[in-house]
Motif scaffolding. Structure first.
Motif, PDB file in Angstrom:
ATOM      1  N   MET A 184       0.762  -1.044   0.019  1.00 29.70           N
ATOM      2  CA  MET A 184      -0.248  -0.104   0.153  1.00 29.70           C
ATOM      3  C   MET A 184       0.570   1.298   0.092  1.00 29.70           C
ATOM      4  O   MET A 184       0.591   1.978  -0.736  1.00 29.70           O
ATOM      5  N   ALA A 185       1.738   1.157   0.913  1.00 32.29           N
ATOM      6  CA  ALA A 185       2.711   3.297   1.009  1.00 32.29           C
ATOM      7  C   ALA A 185       3.906   2.878  -0.585  1.00 32.29           C
ATOM      8  O   ALA A 185       3.634   3.315  -1.012  1.00 32.29           O
ATOM      9  N   PHE A 187       2.507   1.158  -3.513  1.00 31.37           N
ATOM     10  CA  PHE A 187       1.394   2.497  -4.151  1.00 31.37           C
ATOM     11  C   PHE A 187       1.562   3.448  -4.144  1.00 31.37           C
ATOM     12  O   PHE A 187       1.476   4.327  -5.867  1.00 31.37           O
ATOM     13  N   ALA A 188       1.240   4.422  -3.241  1.00 35.20           N
ATOM     14  CA  ALA A 188       1.334   5.846  -2.758  1.00 35.20           C
ATOM     15  C   ALA A 188       2.677   6.556  -3.080  1.00 35.20           C
ATOM     16  O   ALA A 188       1.793   7.160  -4.330  1.00 35.20           O
ATOM     17  N   LEU A 189       3.728   5.715  -2.782  1.00 42.32           N
ATOM     18  CA  LEU A 189       5.128   6.421  -2.904  1.00 42.32           C
ATOM     19  C   LEU A 189       5.315   6.439  -4.681  1.00 42.32           C
ATOM     20  O   LEU A 189       5.862   7.189  -5.279  1.00 42.32           O
ATOM     21  N   SER A 190       4.732   5.283  -5.627  1.00 36.99           N
ATOM     22  CA  SER A 190       5.092   5.411  -6.294  1.00 36.99           C
ATOM     23  C   SER A 190       3.235   5.865  -7.844  1.00 36.99           C
ATOM     24  O   SER A 190       4.419   6.493  -8.913  1.00 36.99           O
ATOM     25  N   LYS A 191       2.362   5.918  -7.243  1.00 37.86           N
ATOM     26  CA  LYS A 191       1.707   6.211  -8.897  1.00 37.86           C
ATOM     27  C   LYS A 191       0.974   7.272  -8.035  1.00 37.86           C
ATOM     28  O   LYS A 191      -0.469   8.407  -8.699  1.00 37.86           O
ATOM     29  N   TYR A 192       1.397   8.279  -7.401  1.00 36.45           N
ATOM     30  CA  TYR A 192       0.901   9.509  -6.877  1.00 36.45           C
ATOM     31  C   TYR A 192       2.255  10.467  -6.384  1.00 36.45           C
ATOM     32  O   TYR A 192       2.487  10.051  -6.137  1.00 36.45           O
ATOM     33  N   ARG A 193       1.254  11.700  -7.525  1.00 40.21           N
ATOM     34  CA  ARG A 193       2.253  12.728  -6.850  1.00 40.21           C
ATOM     35  C   ARG A 193       1.632  14.079  -5.561  1.00 40.21           C
ATOM     36  O   ARG A 193       0.766  14.158  -6.489  1.00 40.21           O
ATOM     37  N   PHE A 194       2.540  13.799  -4.540  1.00 36.35           N
ATOM     38  CA  PHE A 194       1.074  14.483  -3.722  1.00 36.35           C
ATOM     39  C   PHE A 194       2.626  15.144  -2.753  1.00 36.35           C
ATOM     40  O   PHE A 194       3.036  14.778  -2.295  1.00 36.35           O
ATOM     41  N   THR A 198       7.911  12.932  -0.610  1.00 37.30           N
ATOM     42  CA  THR A 198       9.573  12.985  -0.299  1.00 37.30           C
ATOM     43  C   THR A 198       9.696  12.719   1.753  1.00 37.30           C
ATOM     44  O   THR A 198      10.920  12.211   1.610  1.00 37.30           O
ATOM     45  N   ALA A 200       7.530  11.672   2.812  1.00 35.05           N
ATOM     46  CA  ALA A 200       6.912  10.102   3.580  1.00 35.05           C
ATOM     47  C   ALA A 200       8.030   8.897   3.379  1.00 35.05           C
ATOM     48  O   ALA A 200       8.537   8.740   4.104  1.00 35.05           O
ATOM     49  N   LEU A 201       8.465   9.036   2.218  1.00 42.25           N
ATOM     50  CA  LEU A 201       9.639   7.662   1.712  1.00 42.25           C
ATOM     51  C   LEU A 201      11.027   7.819   2.524  1.00 42.25           C
ATOM     52  O   LEU A 201      11.790   6.984   2.979  1.00 42.25           O
ATOM     53  N   ARG A 250       8.600  -0.599  -4.778  1.00 43.04           N
ATOM     54  CA  ARG A 250       8.040   0.801  -5.380  1.00 43.04           C
ATOM     55  C   ARG A 250       8.699   1.039  -6.393  1.00 43.04           C
ATOM     56  O   ARG A 250       8.335   1.068  -7.184  1.00 43.04           O
TER      57      ARG A 250
ATOM     58  N   LEU B   7      14.698   9.658  -5.133  1.00 48.06           N
ATOM     59  CA  LEU B   7      13.450  10.379  -5.217  1.00 48.06           C
ATOM     60  C   LEU B   7      14.038  10.797  -6.567  1.00 48.06           C
ATOM     61  O   LEU B   7      12.378  11.211  -7.133  1.00 48.06           O
ATOM     62  N   ALA B  11       7.226   8.754  -9.944  1.00 48.38           N
ATOM     63  CA  ALA B  11       5.893   8.978 -11.097  1.00 48.38           C
ATOM     64  C   ALA B  11       4.829   9.987 -10.667  1.00 48.38           C
ATOM     65  O   ALA B  11       4.694  10.596  -9.882  1.00 48.38           O
ATOM     66  N   LEU B  13       0.497  11.414 -11.328  1.00 49.95           N
ATOM     67  CA  LEU B  13      -0.409  10.662 -10.710  1.00 49.95           C
ATOM     68  C   LEU B  13      -0.865  11.365 -11.995  1.00 49.95           C
ATOM     69  O   LEU B  13      -0.448  12.596 -12.364  1.00 49.95           O
ATOM     70  N   PRO B  35      -3.591   9.232  -1.190  1.00 51.82           N
ATOM     71  CA  PRO B  35      -2.408   8.254  -0.816  1.00 51.82           C
ATOM     72  C   PRO B  35      -1.942   8.231   0.543  1.00 51.82           C
ATOM     73  O   PRO B  35      -1.277   7.210   1.127  1.00 51.82           O
ATOM     74  N   PHE B  38      -3.618   5.108   1.410  1.00 48.91           N
ATOM     75  CA  PHE B  38      -2.599   4.031   1.641  1.00 48.91           C
ATOM     76  C   PHE B  38      -1.794   3.982   2.083  1.00 48.91           C
ATOM     77  O   PHE B  38      -0.293   3.118   3.121  1.00 48.91           O
ATOM     78  N   LEU B  39      -0.942   5.380   3.184  1.00 48.64           N
ATOM     79  CA  LEU B  39       0.007   5.766   3.648  1.00 48.64           C
ATOM     80  C   LEU B  39       0.599   5.330   5.460  1.00 48.64           C
ATOM     81  O   LEU B  39       1.213   5.213   5.985  1.00 48.64           O
ATOM     82  N   LEU B  43       3.236   3.899   7.806  1.00 51.75           N
ATOM     83  CA  LEU B  43       3.776   5.644   8.420  1.00 51.75           C
ATOM     84  C   LEU B  43       3.965   5.569  10.447  1.00 51.75           C
ATOM     85  O   LEU B  43       4.481   5.507  11.109  1.00 51.75           O
TER      86      LEU B  43
END
Lengths: 367, 328
Positions: A184-185, A187-194, A198, A200-201, A250, B7, B11, B13, B35, B38-39, B43
């Motif tokens: 899940m994490a 997915f969020a870190l590879s498929k969304y830009r938000f 950075t 979080a990663l 990721r 980094l 990718a 959205l 997102p 999902f995180l 976290l």
């Protein structure tokens, strides 16, 4: 050398010797001295890597008496016994050298000092024969006994099924949660830009640098605050978020084309559905690697369970095994059987997964 | 492994979102915040069991008493560190107020370099052998990796069974006319076996990484060397070693970090004994914080922070080295 010679040599390559055939390189090239050294080294390695474990497994099939033998016997051997009329217990058989150099087979009734009382099992009516112990050799036969395992699994004292259950529960549940949570994490870190991705990663990857032993005390505190000391969940929860798992997944998910996700959104798929039905199945090779690592480390975990699981009912196999060994009297027969049982699932996993494991580590580099 | 590299590869959205379907959570919080849904589980776990503990550890190390809960712990400043470092003569552990800490530290200082040098040497040799064109390569690769899969407890018990007074090793020695030794009872031999057993258990892991490194070296470099009929040793010195250096550095640092943290195998194999001959740092932390009564969490936390400091230096070193290796 003429051209003709070249052709002849090419047509009739030198016949390799037998050693060359065994030790030769692939492709039929001639064996070099380095090949012999290599094979010698690898065969030595084969012995050193496998012999200890093989020895342990073979020993686990020995009788307690056989385990005491020194020097140890290579294979499990037992002394032959025979039932003789008039004796309740079967009597051990001995080969006895007589004065005239013959060898006769007698059953021993009892030993008195340097002499033993024996009886001829074929002719019990003949009465007792006194034999010098030095002249008698026990009749031994190779026999693998599973008694150690039977004793281990049936004795009331050994709650081994409970330990197996605890270990299995921790391994299965922790691995399942690890896979879902980390993917899940990822997915969020590879498929969304938000905003904040950075950070979080970085936060997740930073935990790579925090060795488990350094945070031992506070992790225990948090587990205690959550009321999970002595509970299997106290071992599961601290281990589920692995930074390498997120990282690996990721990297893999980045290779899944975004067009696929867009197409799904066109079809009004929800984000969760996209994750669950599209991205997760496509990531199965990476998930397999993460799963193998998780299973390996959860099944073999020792320090965290040692601290958190403080009552015998919640012991894992590893803890039970270790506590077994420190108990006052070491019962090697049971200990060896239990060690073999603990190692067995992984030995099987190893046979099936060997290829994936070695290539998995090679590609991820770092555990 | 290097975060900066990760980094760089963010990718996207899709800029223009197709009308999203509005159901459940997604409807309530909006697609932009998905997102985070999902995180959050990950976290939470990371914060709770990895980041927060680092700070709690610092707090523990400056507080006293055997109570676990922070509210019961009075502030005592640097007293824990002072206790640990209190020595009349730093070269003699017996003059220290916590002589066990210094013995464990001393043991680790001998154990880590010995183990790392031998481990990398043996792993490299094995990887080179496995990288040759030999029959049964896949099989042999598995052979050396096999012990990595065994649990530390099984590893320790297996070797204990072999090394005991009436064990297989002494049996073998006696068969060739030598007399056996009680290996795990003498401090020197116990220490040597501690090193040997941990190498046996973990070398497969490093072998595989080094093997991957060796296979990344292009074949034609070797072909060219062969044309020049360079000797094996020369090929190793001039081609293999330099090209393998980045991987060797990673293996080195990883090996040091994991070596410093050795605990499980030795706890079961020797229990830190005989005496304190094989007690390493992590076992000291465990003994002080958990095994001994009263539990001294403050001292254990202080010791683990000192340990963490050492590991941090090595991690920083790794980052620096791998960065410079990549720039070459």
């Amino acid at each position: 050398m003429t051209d003709l010679d070249d052709i002849r040599i090419a047509r009739n390559p030198p016949t390799p010797s037998l050693l060359g055939l065994i030790f030769g390189k692939r492709g039929g090239r001639k064996a070099d001295w380095t090949d012999y050294v290599t094979y010698g080294y690898l065969l030595l390695g084969l012995v050193i890597m496998f012999a200890p474990v093989l020895w342990l497994v073979i020993s686990s099939f020995k009788t307690p008496a056989n385990l005491q033998d020194f020097p140890p016997t290579l294979l499990p051997v037992t002394t032959e016994t025979v039932s003789v009329e008039g004796f309740d217990e079967p009597l051990p058989l001995y080969d006895v050298r007589t004065e005239d150099g013959e060898t006769i087979r007698l059953a021993q009734i009892r030993r008195v000092g340097l002499n033993a009382q024996m009886i001829d099992p074929a002719n019990p009516g003949a009465g007792r024969i006194v034999v010098k112990v030095a002249n008698a050799e026990p009749v031994r036969k190779i026999r693998f006994t599973i008694n150690n395992y039977v004793n281990l699994l049936t004795t009331a004292g050994a709650d081994i099924w409970r330990y197996v259950y605890n270990s299995l529960f921790i391994t299965v549940v922790a691995t399942a949660i690890t896979l879902v949570m980390n993917s899940m994490a990822a997915f969020a870190l590879s498929k969304y830009r938000f905003r904040g991705s950075t950070a979080a990663l970085t936060a997740i990857l930073a935990t790579l640098m925090i060795p488990a032993t350094v945070v031992l005390v506070p992790v225990y505190l948090i587990v205690a605050q959550l009321g999970l000391v002595g509970s299997l969940w106290g071992v599961i929860l601290p281990t589920v978020a692995t930074p390498t798992g997120v990282f690996l997944l990721r990297q893999y998910m980045l290779t899944i084309p975004d067009e696929l996700l867009e197409a799904a959104r066109m079809d009004h798929a929800s984000e969760w559905r996209i994750f669950w039905r599209i991205v997760l199945p496509l990531s199965s090779p990476a998930l397999a690697v993460v799963a193998i690592f998780s299973i390996l480390s959860r099944w073999n975990d020792f320090l965290l369970p040692l601290i958190v699981l403080n009552n015998r009912e919640s012991f894992t196999l590893q803890l039970a095994l270790a506590s077994f060994q420190t108990e006052f009297e070491i019962r090697y027969d049971l200990l060896l059987a239990m060690t073999t049982l603990t190692a067995l699932p992984l030995a099987f996993a190893f046979i099936f997964l060997q290829r994936y494991i070695t290539s998995g580590i090679a590609s991820t580099g770092i555990k | 492994m290097h975060p900066g590299r990760v980094l760089a590869n963010v990718a996207t959205l899709p800029a223009r979102l197709v009308e999203p379907v509005m159901t459940g959570v997604q409807k309530t919080i909006g697609i932009k915040r998905m997102p985070w849904i999902f995180l959050i589980p990950n976290l939470t776990a990371v914060l709770l069991f990895a980041l927060l503990p680092v700070f709690i550890n610092i707090f523990y190390s400056v507080t006293g008493s055997d109570r676990l809960y922070p509210t019961d712990r009075p502030f005592i400043g640097m007293a824990n560190y002072e206790t640990l470092l209190d020595c009349r003569n730093y070269l003699q552990p017996s003059t220290c107020s916590r002589d066990l800490f210094w013995r464990a530290l001393g043991n680790s200082l001998v154990f880590v370099p010995t183990q790392v040098v031998l481990m990398i040497g043996i792993s490299l040799l094995t990887a080179i052998c496995l990288n040759r064109e030999i029959r049964g390569r896949g099989f042999f690769r598995g052979v050396f990796f096999f012990p990595v899969m065994l649990s530390p407890v099984v590893v320790a018990l297996t070797w204990q069974w072999i090394l005991q007074r009436n064990g297989a090793l002494n049996g073998l020695l006696e068969a060739v006319g030598l007399s056996g030794i009680n290996w795990l009872v003498h401090s020197d031999t116990a220490f040597a076996w501690a090193v040997a057993v941990t190498i046996w258990a973990h070398m497969g892991f490093y072998t595989i990484i080094l093997l991957a490194g060796l296979q990344a070296i292009p074949r034609d470099v070797y072909e060219a060397a062969k044309m020049d009929s360079a000797s094996h040793w020369r090929v190793f010195r001039r081609i293999t070693l330099p090209l393998l250096l980045p991987v060797l550095l990673v293996v080195f640092v990883l090996c040091v970090i994991r070596s410093v943290q050795t605990f499980d195998e030795l706890y079961v194999l020797t229990g830190g004994g005989p005496g304190s001959a094989t007690m390493l740092m992590v076992q000291y932390i465990y003994e002080v914080g958990f095994a001994a009564q009263p539990r001294n969490f403050g001292l254990a936390a202080a010791a683990s922070l000192l340990l963490g400091l050492v590991l941090l230096v090595f991690t920083a070193l790794q980052l620096k080295l791998s960065r410079s290796a990549r720039n070459d």
